[in-house]
Design a protein around this motif. Structure first.
Motif, PDB file in Angstrom:
ATOM      1  N   THR A   3      30.605  55.620  -3.384  1.00 30.72           N
ATOM      2  CA  THR A   3      29.569  56.428  -4.032  1.00 30.72           C
ATOM      3  C   THR A   3      28.320  56.482  -3.179  1.00 30.72           C
ATOM      4  OG1 THR A   3      30.430  55.508  -6.083  1.00 30.72           O
ATOM      5  CG2 THR A   3      28.450  56.840  -6.248  1.00 30.72           C
ATOM      6  N   ASN A  49      27.033  59.940  -1.598  1.00 28.72           N
ATOM      7  CA  ASN A  49      25.725  60.350  -2.080  1.00 28.72           C
ATOM      8  C   ASN A  49      24.735  60.640  -0.992  1.00 28.72           C
ATOM      9  OD1 ASN A  49      24.406  60.647  -4.559  1.00 28.72           O
ATOM     10  ND2 ASN A  49      25.610  58.868  -5.172  1.00 28.72           N
ATOM     11  N   ILE A  92      35.347  55.816  -7.595  1.00 24.81           N
ATOM     12  CA  ILE A  92      34.118  56.531  -7.910  1.00 24.81           C
ATOM     13  C   ILE A  92      33.985  56.766  -9.413  1.00 24.81           C
ATOM     14  CG2 ILE A  92      32.868  58.677  -7.549  1.00 24.81           C
ATOM     15  CD1 ILE A  92      34.081  58.854  -4.826  1.00 24.81           C
ATOM     16  N   CYS A  93      35.116  57.046 -10.057  1.00 29.87           N
ATOM     17  CA  CYS A  93      35.013  57.267 -11.503  1.00 29.87           C
ATOM     18  C   CYS A  93      35.509  56.062 -12.293  1.00 29.87           C
ATOM     19  CB  CYS A  93      35.708  58.562 -11.907  1.00 29.87           C
ATOM     20  SG  CYS A  93      37.474  58.542 -11.724  1.00 29.87           S
ATOM     21  N   PRO A 111      33.886  53.727 -13.826  1.00 24.71           N
ATOM     22  CA  PRO A 111      33.280  53.535 -15.139  1.00 24.71           C
ATOM     23  C   PRO A 111      33.980  54.336 -16.222  1.00 24.71           C
ATOM     24  CG  PRO A 111      31.590  53.983 -13.486  1.00 24.71           C
ATOM     25  CD  PRO A 111      32.901  54.212 -12.830  1.00 24.71           C
ATOM     26  N   ILE A 112      34.353  55.582 -15.882  1.00 24.50           N
ATOM     27  CA  ILE A 112      35.026  56.429 -16.857  1.00 24.50           C
ATOM     28  C   ILE A 112      36.410  55.883 -17.193  1.00 24.50           C
ATOM     29  CG2 ILE A 112      35.896  58.753 -17.297  1.00 24.50           C
ATOM     30  CD1 ILE A 112      33.775  59.850 -15.527  1.00 24.50           C
ATOM     31  N   LYS A 119      36.206  52.796 -19.347  1.00 22.37           N
ATOM     32  CA  LYS A 119      35.856  53.101 -20.736  1.00 22.37           C
ATOM     33  C   LYS A 119      37.047  53.712 -21.473  1.00 22.37           C
ATOM     34  CE  LYS A 119      31.485  51.916 -21.020  1.00 22.37           C
ATOM     35  NZ  LYS A 119      31.138  50.736 -21.804  1.00 22.37           N
ATOM     36  N   LEU A 160      29.030  61.559 -11.999  1.00 26.77           N
ATOM     37  CA  LEU A 160      29.594  60.266 -11.614  1.00 26.77           C
ATOM     38  C   LEU A 160      28.513  59.275 -11.249  1.00 26.77           C
ATOM     39  CD1 LEU A 160      32.588  61.694  -9.629  1.00 26.77           C
ATOM     40  CD2 LEU A 160      32.686  60.461 -11.789  1.00 26.77           C
ATOM     41  N   ASN A 161      27.478  59.779 -10.632  1.00 25.86           N
ATOM     42  CA  ASN A 161      26.351  58.938 -10.252  1.00 25.86           C
ATOM     43  C   ASN A 161      25.635  58.350 -11.427  1.00 25.86           C
ATOM     44  OD1 ASN A 161      25.014  58.155  -7.901  1.00 25.86           O
ATOM     45  ND2 ASN A 161      25.445  60.229  -7.212  1.00 25.86           N
ATOM     46  N   LEU A 196      26.557  58.207 -14.380  1.00 27.64           N
ATOM     47  CA  LEU A 196      27.442  57.400 -15.215  1.00 27.64           C
ATOM     48  C   LEU A 196      27.591  55.990 -14.665  1.00 27.64           C
ATOM     49  CD1 LEU A 196      28.134  59.086 -17.468  1.00 27.64           C
ATOM     50  CD2 LEU A 196      30.455  59.319 -16.649  1.00 27.64           C
ATOM     51  N   LYS A 197      27.521  55.870 -13.371  1.00 25.74           N
ATOM     52  CA  LYS A 197      27.567  54.545 -12.754  1.00 25.74           C
ATOM     53  C   LYS A 197      26.361  53.735 -13.222  1.00 25.74           C
ATOM     54  CE  LYS A 197      25.699  53.998  -8.920  1.00 25.74           C
ATOM     55  NZ  LYS A 197      25.230  54.328  -7.565  1.00 25.74           N
ATOM     56  N   PRO A 233      26.868  53.807 -17.991  1.00 23.66           N
ATOM     57  CA  PRO A 233      28.175  54.260 -18.487  1.00 23.66           C
ATOM     58  C   PRO A 233      28.199  54.435 -20.003  1.00 23.66           C
ATOM     59  CG  PRO A 233      28.370  52.265 -17.141  1.00 23.66           C
ATOM     60  CD  PRO A 233      26.911  52.451 -17.462  1.00 23.66           C
ATOM     61  N   PHE A 286      28.478  57.877 -21.604  1.00 18.21           N
ATOM     62  CA  PHE A 286      29.801  58.486 -21.646  1.00 18.21           C
ATOM     63  C   PHE A 286      30.518  58.166 -22.962  1.00 18.21           C
ATOM     64  CE2 PHE A 286      34.333  58.697 -20.475  1.00 18.21           C
ATOM     65  CZ  PHE A 286      34.364  59.994 -20.005  1.00 18.21           C
TER      66      PHE A 286
END
Lengths: 202, 202
Positions: free
Chosen positions: A104, A108, A165-166, A168-169, A172, B107-108, B110-111, B114, B117
Motif C-alpha cells: 500500500t 500510494n 492491500i484489501c 482489512p476487507i 472483516k 483501500l487506503n 479503510l486501512k 476498517p 466498512f
DNA sequence: TTTTCATTTAATCATTTGTTTAATTCAATT
DNA sequence: AATTGAATTAAACAAATGATTAAATGAAAA
C-alpha cells in the motif's frame, strides 16, 4: 559489521520508515519521528536536512530493496516458468507477511510521484526478464494462449499482492484474525501457480 | 430535481471529494477545499462542523455507492456464474475508468479505519450473494475444484481492481498513456471471465 | 417597510508543524 | 590540559492550518 550510518541516524531512519509506512507522508510529523526514535527534534534536520528529503531517502531505499527482491526471481536462468511463479508466490508472500504495509505504501506514494519509479534501474528490467521471454516463447510455440505479456505479469502480481492491500476487507468479511489471514495467504503460495498456469494454457 | 443540499453545500462536497480522492485526508487542507469550491473558508465549518466530519460524510457516501454497485451484480437471480463474472468485469472496469482514484482511496482509508466498512449494510452481503452459492454448488457437484470461496471472490476482485491501483507502474513499464491503459483494461473485460472460469474448472 | 433569521464574509485565534539558532556536551586530537 | 569540531539540546521562529467570531448581507415573513 558496517558502520555506514551513525547510531542516531539509524534510529531516525527506522522510526521514519515505520511511521511513513503506517501513516503516509502527510500524516507523519517530524515530532512523531523524533519521539518514536527518541532523538532531539533538531537532529532530524541535522542529519537529513528536511522531512521531505528524509522521506525521499526512505522511499528510494524501500523501493530499491523491494524491486530487487522481485526481479531476482524472474531472472533465474535455470528454472522453468512454473518454478518461477512458484518461487515468486512463495517469496513475495513471505516478504509481504513480514512487512504487510509495504504494498500500500509503495503504490500510494508512487501514485503521487511516479517518477521515483522510473529512476529505479530494475524497474524496466522486469519486462525484459527471463520469465517474460519464456512466456512469449510459449505463446509463439502455441502452448499458451496469445495474450499480451503485460496481462500475464499483471495477473501474477494481482493475485499475490492485492489480497494484502484489501486485507482489512477480507478479514472483516470472513471474520478472520491476522493469523487466519496469513494462513490463507500461505495457502495461496501453492494455489496461485496452478491458477496462473491454467489461465495461460490453451 | 431534488434540493436535498444547498448550492454551496454541494460545491463543498464536490471539491472535498475530488481533493480527498486525489491527495488523501491529511494532505488536503480546508483552504484547499475552500478555494476549489470557491466558497468562504468559514462555510466549511458552518455546513460540516469540521474537516474530519466532512471527510467522514464523503467517505461514507463514496463507500456506500461503491459497494451498492458491486453487490447488485452478484445477486442477480437469473444469470449464470459466467454471466455474473462477465457483468462484474465489465461494470467494475467501466466504473473505475470513470473514477480511477476510487480504489486506492477506499483501500487506503479503510486501512486507517476498517470499522467504517463494517457499518456498511452491504458489506457482509457479498459473502452470502448468489454468486458465492452458485460457486459453492459447483464445488459440491464436483464441477469446480475444492477451493474456499474467499479465494474465488478475492481472485475476481484482484484481477479487476489491482491493475488500476498499480496503473502508474504499468504505464511506466509499458510506456502507455492513459488511453492505452484504458484500452488494456477494456481488453480485460473479456479476458478476466475466461481466466476465472479456467481457474476454477477441474 | 420593518423584522427576522439563515447565509456569507473578513478578520482573528490557538495550535500545530517544519525548521533554525545559539548554546552545551562530548569525544578525539594536539 | 587545551583545543577543535562534531553531536546534541532547549528554545524559538515563521508559516500553515483548523476553527471561531462578530459583523454584513440578503431574502423571506410579518
Amino acid at each position: 559489521m558496517e558502520t555506514k550510518y551513525s547510531d542516531t541516524e539509524l534510529k531516525i531512519r527506522d522510526a521514519a520508515k515505520s511511521l511513513f509506512l503506517k501513516k503516509g507522508y502527510s500524516a507523519t510529523t517530524t515530532r512523531d519521528i523524533a519521539q518514536e526514535s527518541q532523538i532531539n527534534l533538531a537532529l532530524l534536520n541535522y542529519y537529513f536536512t528536511s522531512k521531505r528529503r528524509l522521506f525521499e531517502i526512505i522511499m528510494f531505499e524501500t523501493l530499491y530493496d523491494f524491486l530487487n527482491k522481485m526481479v531476482e526471481v524472474y531472472n533465474d536462468e535455470e528454472t522453468t516458468i512454473r518454478e518461477k511463479i512458484e518461487l515468486a508466490s512463495s517469496k513475495y508472500i513471505d516478504m509481504i507477511i513480514a512487512e504487510p504495509l509495504l504494498p500500500t505504501f509503495i503504490l500510494n506514494e508512487l501514485k503521487n510521484n511516479p517518477t521515483n519509479f522510473l529512476k529505479m534501474p530494475t524497474a524496466k528490467v522486469i519486462m525484459k526478464s527471463q520469465l517474460i521471454s519464456q512466456y512469449n516463447d510459449g505463446v509463439k510455440k502455441g502452448i499458451y494462449k496469445k495474450v499480451d505479456s503485460i496481462h500475464f505479469i499483471t495477473n501474477i502480481l494481482s493475485l499475490i499482492v492485492f489480497p494484502f492491500i484489501c486485507s482489512p476487507i477480507i478479514m472483516k468479511m470472513e471474520k478472520l484474525n491476522k493469523t487466519d489471514f496469513n494462513k490463507m495467504m500461505n495457502q495461496r503460495k501453492k494455489l496461485i501457480p496452478e491458477w496462473i498456469i491454467q489461465m495461460i494454457k490453451k
